[in-house]
Scaffold this active site. Structure first.
Site, PDB file in Angstrom:
ATOM      1  CG  ASP A 172       2.052  -9.702 -41.481  1.00  0.00           C
ATOM      2  OD1 ASP A 172       3.157  -8.876 -42.597  1.00  0.00           O
ATOM      3  OD2 ASP A 172       1.908  -9.234 -40.075  1.00  0.00           O
ATOM      4  CG  ASP A 241       5.054  -4.479 -37.982  1.00  0.00           C
ATOM      5  OD1 ASP A 241       5.359  -4.669 -39.473  1.00  0.00           O
ATOM      6  OD2 ASP A 241       5.141  -5.998 -37.792  1.00  0.00           O
TER       7      ASP A 241
END
Length: 420
Positions: A172, A241
């Protein structure tokens, strides 16, 4: 939205869309070449379960083992969901004296190698999370202490993961820095470190996390959508997200709903095929109550038509029969696992999509984005198929070959058809 999501969203620093777009124009669309990033993995889109959507930072080995056991006992593992991915907050806040990541002794007292062995003994595969900058996302937001990102430690961390039997690395970005060249260097460094271990590991990246754009910015400006990362990573997150909502008003500056992400996938131009997949983010099926049953069906259908990895995020130990049945829908999973090109839109609103299957049949999805049921006519010439029509949700033939296709789709639902 849960507390850990609010904190993480609040941590994102807004950067100019022009900056990101400027970086994009200075680099080729294809950032990593035509070959898959990691050889020998993910011939089809990976399927599994990830801890973040339900548990956030509240994870430990008891929780993960229970979820793994439920993945097997529910039949989802047999349906193809084999990766168990331990997301953020599994580690100690500092590295050991040798510069290595270590598991939190209070959360994972048996250690990560033991967890990997537990998963492998059940026919599952072991996934783990790491940060591509100096911090992970939980550390960036201040919800977890330390600064143990893998930037500058790629070789050490990849070797550590390999020694633990890891099969999947979620990497990430978690930084407000928006330079795509810098991102490419960071992601390639971990890719090369994984290659050097000799252990095949699915490499999943999110180049968008930590980068927020103004709400009116074009979705295509986020790095995951602006470039083809297929030679850099096995899986690349397309958008920011997901949240368990049908649609959101925050745009690319915050979380995105199912319909928002599906819309972004309609115009994606990455080269997706064996070993290189676009990731539409985790499934929100069975997570909370914000999505209706019809909207959850739409998420699975649209993710399958896009050929996205299918990573469940619900609490498998509390899963109801409807959720289990939906996640294991054989006709829909077959569409996802077919390695032909992703679906293309064949209607002005982008809500009717078609995908030519490897066996010569044609898959068609028709999504109703409104709250009320509507009747839709599917243009056979537009989808290029004249055969009999099967409803993939029920497995029953509903229209004879050559006959007009006219179907009623409930609000928020997606009809899934196979023609031929």
């Amino acid at each position: 939205m849960t507390t850990h999501r609010l904190r993480r969203a609040a941590s994102a620093l807004v950067v100019s869309a022009a900056v990101v777009s400027g970086c994009a124009t200075a680099l080729p669309h294809d950032l990593g070449g035509s070959a898959p990033a990691i050889a020998g993995v993910a011939a089809t889109p990976p399927m599994g379960w990830n801890s973040w959507n339900t548990f956030g930072c509240d994870i430990d080995e008891t929780t993960i083992r229970a979820q793994a056991d439920a993945l097997v006992s529910s039949g989802l593992a047999a349906a193809g969901y084999r990766y168990v991915v331990v997301d953020d907050c599994w580690y100690t806040p500092t590295r050991d004296a040798g510069g290595r990541l270590t598991a939190s002794s209070s959360r994972f007292p048996s250690g990560m190698a033991a967890l990997g062995a537990y998963l492998h003994a059940r026919g599952l595969r072991f996934g783990i999370y790491a940060g591509a900058s100096d911090r992970t996302c939980a550390q960036l937001s201040g919800t977890y202490p330390g600064a143990t990102g893998s930037r500058g430690h790629e070789a050490t961390d990849a070797a550590t993961f390999a020694s633990w039997g890891v099969d999947y690395v979620k990497y990430d970005w978690c930084s407000s820095e928006s330079d795509v060249g810098d991102q490419r260097d960071a992601f390639v460094a971990m890719r090369d470190a994984i290659r050097a271990t000799g252990r095949p590991m699915v490499y999943s990246i999110n180049p968008n996390s930590g980068i927020a754009l103004p709400a009116d910015a074009d979705t295509a400006a986020v790095p995951g959508a602006a470039h083809d990362w297929g030679g850099v990573a096995t899986m690349t997150r397309l958008t920011n997200d997901i949240t368990a909502q049908w649609s959101t008003s925050a745009g690319v500056s915050g979380y995105q709903g199912v319909l928002d992400i599906a819309a972004a996938s309609a115009s994606a131009s990455a080269d997706t095929r064996s070993g290189r997949w676009l990731d539409l983010d985790m499934l929100e099926i069975g997570v909370g109550t914000a999505l209706t049953e019809a909207q959850q069906r739409s998420q699975l259908a649209l993710w399958a038509m896009a050929g996205s990895p299918l990573i469940a995020g619900n609490d498998l130990t509390r899963m109801d029969p409807a959720t289990r049945s939906l996640l294991s829908s054989p006709g829909i999973l077959a569409i996802d696992q077919d390695t032909t090109a992703p679906a293309r839109s064949v209607s002005a609103d982008g809500l009717t999509r078609t995908k030519r299957m490897a066996d010569g049949t044609t898959a068609v999805s028709v999504t109703n984005s409104s709250a009320d049921a509507r009747t839709v006519t599917v243009d056979r010439s537009a989808v290029g198929a004249q055969g009999a029509v099967t409803d993939l949700w029920t497995g029953r033939q509903i229209v004879d070959a050559g006959a007009p296709i006219r179907i009623t789709v409930a609000g928020g639902d997606t009809a899934m058809l196979r023609i031929g």
